[in-house]
Write a protein that holds these residues in place. Structure first.
Motif, PDB file in Angstrom:
ATOM      1  N   ASP A 120       0.838  -1.204   0.000  1.00 52.22           N
ATOM      2  CA  ASP A 120       0.000   0.000   0.000  1.00 52.22           C
ATOM      3  C   ASP A 120       0.868   1.248   0.000  1.00 52.22           C
ATOM      4  OD1 ASP A 120      -2.439  -1.300   0.064  1.00 52.22           O
ATOM      5  OD2 ASP A 120      -2.345  -1.559   2.242  1.00 52.22           O
ATOM      6  N   ALA A 121       1.826   1.283   0.919  1.00 53.64           N
ATOM      7  CA  ALA A 121       2.697   2.456   1.051  1.00 53.64           C
ATOM      8  C   ALA A 121       4.144   2.031   0.838  1.00 53.64           C
ATOM      9  CB  ALA A 121       2.535   3.079   2.426  1.00 53.64           C
ATOM     10  N   THR A 122       4.942   2.989   0.367  1.00 52.12           N
ATOM     11  CA  THR A 122       6.368   2.732   0.139  1.00 52.12           C
ATOM     12  C   THR A 122       7.168   3.854   0.783  1.00 52.12           C
ATOM     13  OG1 THR A 122       5.838   1.694  -1.976  1.00 52.12           O
ATOM     14  CG2 THR A 122       8.135   2.342  -1.651  1.00 52.12           C
ATOM     15  N   ARG A 123       8.229   3.519   1.483  1.00 47.49           N
ATOM     16  CA  ARG A 123       9.133   4.522   2.048  1.00 47.49           C
ATOM     17  C   ARG A 123      10.562   4.168   1.628  1.00 47.49           C
ATOM     18  NH1 ARG A 123       6.181   5.301   7.047  1.00 47.49           N
ATOM     19  NH2 ARG A 123       4.123   5.777   6.235  1.00 47.49           N
ATOM     20  N   VAL A 124      11.365   5.196   1.528  1.00 49.07           N
ATOM     21  CA  VAL A 124      12.753   4.998   1.120  1.00 49.07           C
ATOM     22  C   VAL A 124      13.652   5.585   2.200  1.00 49.07           C
ATOM     23  CG1 VAL A 124      14.478   5.600  -0.627  1.00 49.07           C
ATOM     24  CG2 VAL A 124      12.133   5.081  -1.324  1.00 49.07           C
ATOM     25  N   ASN A 125      14.676   4.830   2.580  1.00 49.45           N
ATOM     26  CA  ASN A 125      15.620   5.338   3.577  1.00 49.45           C
ATOM     27  C   ASN A 125      16.959   5.640   2.941  1.00 49.45           C
ATOM     28  OD1 ASN A 125      16.786   5.882   6.224  1.00 49.45           O
ATOM     29  ND2 ASN A 125      17.966   4.032   5.789  1.00 49.45           N
ATOM     30  N   ARG A 126      17.489   6.822   3.257  1.00 51.43           N
ATOM     31  CA  ARG A 126      18.792   7.167   2.680  1.00 51.43           C
ATOM     32  C   ARG A 126      19.863   7.426   3.729  1.00 51.43           C
ATOM     33  NH1 ARG A 126      17.378  12.976  -0.223  1.00 51.43           N
ATOM     34  NH2 ARG A 126      16.298  13.772   1.604  1.00 51.43           N
ATOM     35  N   THR A 127      19.640   7.061   4.987  1.00 52.13           N
ATOM     36  CA  THR A 127      20.743   7.129   5.937  1.00 52.13           C
ATOM     37  C   THR A 127      21.654   5.924   5.697  1.00 52.13           C
ATOM     38  OG1 THR A 127      19.536   5.897   7.641  1.00 52.13           O
ATOM     39  CG2 THR A 127      19.364   8.305   7.713  1.00 52.13           C
ATOM     40  N   GLY A 128      22.874   5.998   6.259  1.00 50.59           N
ATOM     41  CA  GLY A 128      23.824   4.905   6.076  1.00 50.59           C
ATOM     42  C   GLY A 128      24.929   5.317   5.126  1.00 50.59           C
ATOM     43  N   ASN A 129      25.921   4.476   5.002  1.00 53.75           N
ATOM     44  CA  ASN A 129      27.109   4.837   4.215  1.00 53.75           C
ATOM     45  C   ASN A 129      27.807   3.572   3.740  1.00 53.75           C
ATOM     46  OD1 ASN A 129      29.294   4.046   6.260  1.00 53.75           O
ATOM     47  ND2 ASN A 129      27.873   5.281   7.482  1.00 53.75           N
ATOM     48  N   PRO A 130      28.755   3.721   2.797  1.00 52.32           N
ATOM     49  CA  PRO A 130      29.406   2.544   2.204  1.00 52.32           C
ATOM     50  C   PRO A 130      30.158   1.684   3.222  1.00 52.32           C
ATOM     51  CG  PRO A 130      29.846   4.512   0.898  1.00 52.32           C
ATOM     52  CD  PRO A 130      29.175   4.974   2.142  1.00 52.32           C
ATOM     53  N   GLY A 131      30.537   2.257   4.366  1.00 53.80           N
ATOM     54  CA  GLY A 131      31.227   1.459   5.385  1.00 53.80           C
ATOM     55  C   GLY A 131      30.360   0.342   5.922  1.00 53.80           C
ATOM     56  N   MET A 132      29.049   0.447   5.688  1.00 55.52           N
ATOM     57  CA  MET A 132      28.123  -0.517   6.274  1.00 55.52           C
ATOM     58  C   MET A 132      27.940  -1.784   5.460  1.00 55.52           C
ATOM     59  SD  MET A 132      25.378   2.130   7.810  1.00 55.52           S
ATOM     60  CE  MET A 132      24.504   0.845   8.713  1.00 55.52           C
ATOM     61  N   THR A 133      28.730  -1.913   4.378  1.00 56.35           N
ATOM     62  CA  THR A 133      28.665  -3.164   3.625  1.00 56.35           C
ATOM     63  C   THR A 133      29.393  -4.289   4.366  1.00 56.35           C
ATOM     64  OG1 THR A 133      30.571  -2.398   2.393  1.00 56.35           O
ATOM     65  CG2 THR A 133      28.434  -2.116   1.344  1.00 56.35           C
ATOM     66  N   VAL A 134      30.058  -3.980   5.460  1.00 55.02           N
ATOM     67  CA  VAL A 134      30.753  -4.995   6.267  1.00 55.02           C
ATOM     68  C   VAL A 134      29.738  -6.002   6.828  1.00 55.02           C
ATOM     69  CG1 VAL A 134      30.585  -3.584   8.364  1.00 55.02           C
ATOM     70  CG2 VAL A 134      32.402  -5.266   8.171  1.00 55.02           C
ATOM     71  N   GLY A 135      30.184  -7.247   7.037  1.00 56.78           N
ATOM     72  CA  GLY A 135      29.304  -8.304   7.534  1.00 56.78           C
ATOM     73  C   GLY A 135      28.701  -7.952   8.892  1.00 56.78           C
ATOM     74  N   VAL A 157      30.904   6.271  11.659  1.00 58.46           N
ATOM     75  CA  VAL A 157      31.863   6.721  10.646  1.00 58.46           C
ATOM     76  C   VAL A 157      32.311   8.163  10.926  1.00 58.46           C
ATOM     77  CG1 VAL A 157      32.101   7.317   8.195  1.00 58.46           C
ATOM     78  CG2 VAL A 157      31.218   5.081   8.858  1.00 58.46           C
ATOM     79  N   GLU A 158      31.375   8.965  11.397  1.00 63.31           N
ATOM     80  CA  GLU A 158      31.713  10.352  11.741  1.00 63.31           C
ATOM     81  C   GLU A 158      32.755  10.384  12.861  1.00 63.31           C
ATOM     82  OE1 GLU A 158      28.141  12.865  12.127  1.00 63.31           O
ATOM     83  OE2 GLU A 158      29.188  13.768  13.834  1.00 63.31           O
ATOM     84  N   GLU A 159      32.601   9.465  13.802  1.00 64.54           N
ATOM     85  CA  GLU A 159      33.509   9.437  14.941  1.00 64.54           C
ATOM     86  C   GLU A 159      34.868   8.852  14.610  1.00 64.54           C
ATOM     87  OE1 GLU A 159      31.713   7.528  18.512  1.00 64.54           O
ATOM     88  OE2 GLU A 159      30.153   9.020  18.045  1.00 64.54           O
ATOM     89  N   MET A 160      34.879   7.739  13.848  1.00 63.40           N
ATOM     90  CA  MET A 160      36.171   7.069  13.684  1.00 63.40           C
ATOM     91  C   MET A 160      36.534   6.720  12.248  1.00 63.40           C
ATOM     92  SD  MET A 160      35.141   3.759  15.854  1.00 63.40           S
ATOM     93  CE  MET A 160      34.668   2.250  15.075  1.00 63.40           C
ATOM     94  N   GLY A 161      35.778   7.231  11.294  1.00 58.79           N
ATOM     95  CA  GLY A 161      36.118   6.973   9.906  1.00 58.79           C
ATOM     96  C   GLY A 161      35.697   5.569   9.493  1.00 58.79           C
ATOM     97  N   TYR A 162      36.050   5.175   8.293  1.00 61.82           N
ATOM     98  CA  TYR A 162      35.644   3.863   7.805  1.00 61.82           C
ATOM     99  C   TYR A 162      36.385   2.761   8.560  1.00 61.82           C
ATOM    100  CZ  TYR A 162      32.861   6.147   4.320  1.00 61.82           C
ATOM    101  OH  TYR A 162      31.907   6.894   3.716  1.00 61.82           O
ATOM    102  N   GLY A 163      35.973   1.534   8.337  1.00 63.57           N
ATOM    103  CA  GLY A 163      36.542   0.407   9.065  1.00 63.57           C
ATOM    104  C   GLY A 163      35.660   0.029  10.239  1.00 63.57           C
ATOM    105  N   LEU A 164      34.372   0.379  10.148  1.00 58.79           N
ATOM    106  CA  LEU A 164      33.489   0.059  11.274  1.00 58.79           C
ATOM    107  C   LEU A 164      33.178  -1.426  11.329  1.00 58.79           C
ATOM    108  CD1 LEU A 164      29.728   1.035  10.982  1.00 58.79           C
ATOM    109  CD2 LEU A 164      31.109   0.559   8.999  1.00 58.79           C
ATOM    110  N   LEU A 165      32.930  -1.914  12.548  1.00 58.12           N
ATOM    111  CA  LEU A 165      32.444  -3.272  12.758  1.00 58.12           C
ATOM    112  C   LEU A 165      30.951  -3.167  13.042  1.00 58.12           C
ATOM    113  CD1 LEU A 165      35.149  -4.584  15.270  1.00 58.12           C
ATOM    114  CD2 LEU A 165      35.127  -4.776  12.761  1.00 58.12           C
ATOM    115  N   ALA A 166      30.233  -4.219  12.674  1.00 57.43           N
ATOM    116  CA  ALA A 166      28.793  -4.195  12.945  1.00 57.43           C
ATOM    117  C   ALA A 166      28.526  -3.975  14.431  1.00 57.43           C
ATOM    118  CB  ALA A 166      28.159  -5.494  12.469  1.00 57.43           C
TER     119      ALA A 166
END
Ligand SMILES: NC(=O)C1=CN([C@@H]2O[C@H](COP(=O)(O)OP(=O)(O)OC[C@H]3O[C@@H](n4cnc5c(N)ncnc54)[C@H](O)[C@@H]3O)[C@@H](O)[C@H]2O)[C@@H](O)CC1
Ligand SMILES: [K+]
Length: 479
Positions: free
Chosen positions: A401-416, A454-463
């Motif tokens: 019925d309804a659709t929403r799109v989220n655009r928060t997040g960043n490429p660092g989050m492709t980590v497992g 990512v803002e705090e420590m840059g890329y290389g985040l762990l889940a």
């Protein structure tokens, strides 16, 4: 399309986050209202504005400013100016005073004297109304109905509940209603209603924003002391996934998080966090003979998250299928468990959280074109009869019925592991929210948490870094 007062408040907040302030919207609203009054009034007519102390009154103040040059306008404020509830309504009141437009303060319910106006603008109560009208609003509604004038209501006729459409025992009988952005409940099918576009960007509805989080605190009574018991059915080949998922559920406000997993991995899961309640079953992976016990346990839980770390062995997938066939509650389905969803007969209400590859494996759309992807995901959700949260650079949430799109997040989050965290947040929110809202808010929160890391420590985040950021993303200053 009708929009409830609660959703309207969310969209309004989202618009502000997109740099379209509520004051700008009020200016558009008052302008649209004034245009409608011009259509029913003759030059020089007496126009009485009856204004409550909220933003509904604020819209009426703006209209009064637009009309004052051409009509004999008097603004009646129900109460003292100091008690006007919002800053923007007060600023517009001050603008009337500065421009020497005629104003009256109604300090006693019986004191409202409208004279004999040609037009009354009803800006008494709008979408912010709670309960039946009280004094002095009540008497003002009666006086408005008693006037031999054309009555133009602002947004909704005062006395109509804009969340339910219910009409109170005392309500304005409007000749015309100018409603903003979209029809409110109770206005459907009426011919005397104009829907005015007030410049809310489409993005305020389409993209999940801070306004969507307002529903978390809307009705504290509704989930008093019970933010839910979330049961994660996961683990076997992987142990980190169910542990991350269950911890994320706790961080997103679940009261209790259970992990049902094979006994050889139970200690390891428990080792990640002592807050988790680990419920081991015999064997090295989920198999059909575990299902009966799991179904019995699930009855006492609010939401089940099934999939994280289960693996995709044939008998494990048979067990997932059997579980979903026997389960009637709310479930979040993730990872390998997703592939059984299209063919399963279930009475459960599912939120499915595939990434692009898992979506394709479910038989869903493969296309990546943005606009088209939203439509295709929505159609697939409709076919499944379930809610989808398709992960990507832009997450798409749809229930058909309804659709929403989220655009928060960043490429660092492709980590497992970030998907396990998302599934856990979704599970926790699903215990108090509808499926679409739970999925939309979860995607937004997971991304906001990732952006903070990512803002705090840059890329290389762990889940696992996301976990500590979840509460702030949901309830703190980042919302
Ligand atoms: N949400 C939006 O995007 C926009 C909303 N606007 C206007 O803002 C309105 C909503 O404004 P508010 O949220 O300030 O609320 P309202 O102006 O609808 O009502 C709130 C005021 O009424 C009082 N009140 C609530 N229930 C009452 C009752 N049963 N009896 C007597 N008094 C009662 C409150 O104390 C408060 O003073 C909309 O209807 C619309 O007219 C527009 O200005 C522009 C954009
Ligand atoms: K009104």
């Amino acid at each position: 399309m009708t929009i409830t007062a609660a959703r309207m408040a969310a969209v309004d907040r989202n618009a502000a986050a997109l740099d379209v302030s509520t004051k700008q919207l009020m200016e558009s609203s008052g302008n649209a209202l004034a245009r409608e009054v011009r259509a029913v009034a003759d030059s020089g007519d007496e126009v009485a504005v009856v204004a409550g102390r909220g933003n509904n009154g604020g819209d009426a103040f703006v209209a009064a400013r637009f009309l004052a040059g051409d009509y004999d306008v008097t603004v009646h404020l129900l109460g003292r100016p100091e008690t006007i509830t919002t800053e923007i309504a007060r600023e517009n009141w001050d603008a009337l005073r500065a421009a020497e437009i005629a104003t009256e303060r109604v300090l006693d319910s019986n004191a409202l004297d409208l004279g004999s106006p040609d037009v009354v603008i009803d800006g008494v109560l709008g979408t912010g109304v709670t309960g039946a009208p009280r004094e002095p609003e009540r008497s003002a509604i009666v006086a408005t109905n008693d006037a031999a004038a054309t009555v133009v209501s602002v947004d909704v006729p005062s006395g109509v509940d804009a969340d339910t459409g219910e009409v109170a025992d005392v309500a304005v009988e409007a000749d015309r209603v100018v409603t903003f952005h979209a029809l409110k409940p109770g206005l459907e099918g009426r011919e005397d209603v104009t829907v005015a576009d007030i410049g809310i960007p489409e993005a305020a509805e389409r993209f999940v924003g801070p306004g969507d989080l307002l529903s978390l605190s809307r009705d504290p009574q509704a989930h008093k002391g019970d933010f839910g018991r979330v049961m994660v059915i996961g683990g076997g080949p992987y142990t980190g996934a169910p542990a991350l998922c269950a911890q994320a559920a706790l961080r997103a406000g679940a009261d209790l998080a259970y992990v049902a997993c094979p006994d050889p991995v139970a200690d390891e899961v428990q080792g990640y966090a002592e807050d988790l309640i680990v419920e081991p079953y015999v064997g090295t992976r989920l198999q059909p003979d575990h299902v009966e016990g799991l179904l019995a346990d699930a009855e006492a839980r609010d939401v089940v998250v099934i999939g994280p770390g289960l693996g995709g062995a044939d008998d494990t997938l048979d067990a997932v299928r059997a579980f979903l066939e026997g389960y009637e509650g709310k479930a979040v389905v993730d990872a390998d468990a997703l592939q059984v969803v299209p063919a399963v007969e279930t009475d459960a209400e599912l939120v499915c959280t595939p990434h692009q590859g898992e979506l394709a494996k479910m038989g869903g759309p493969r296309r990546d074109d943005w606009a088209e992807r939203e439509t295709l995901v929505a159609e697939f959700a409709r076919d499944l009869g379930q809610t989808l949260l398709v992960k990507g650079a832009y997450d798409v949430v749809a229930d058909g019925d309804a659709t929403r799109v989220n655009r928060t997040g960043n490429p660092g989050m492709t980590v497992g592991g970030t998907g396990d965290v998302l599934a856990g947040i979704t599970g926790a929110l699903y215990s108090t929210q509808g499926a679409l809202d739970a999925a939309a808010i979860a995607a937004y929160t997971n991304g906001t948490a990732g952006d903070a890391v990512v803002e705090e420590m840059g890329y290389g985040l762990l889940a696992s870094d996301l976990l500590a950021e979840i509460p702030t993303a949901l309830w703190g200053e980042r919302r």
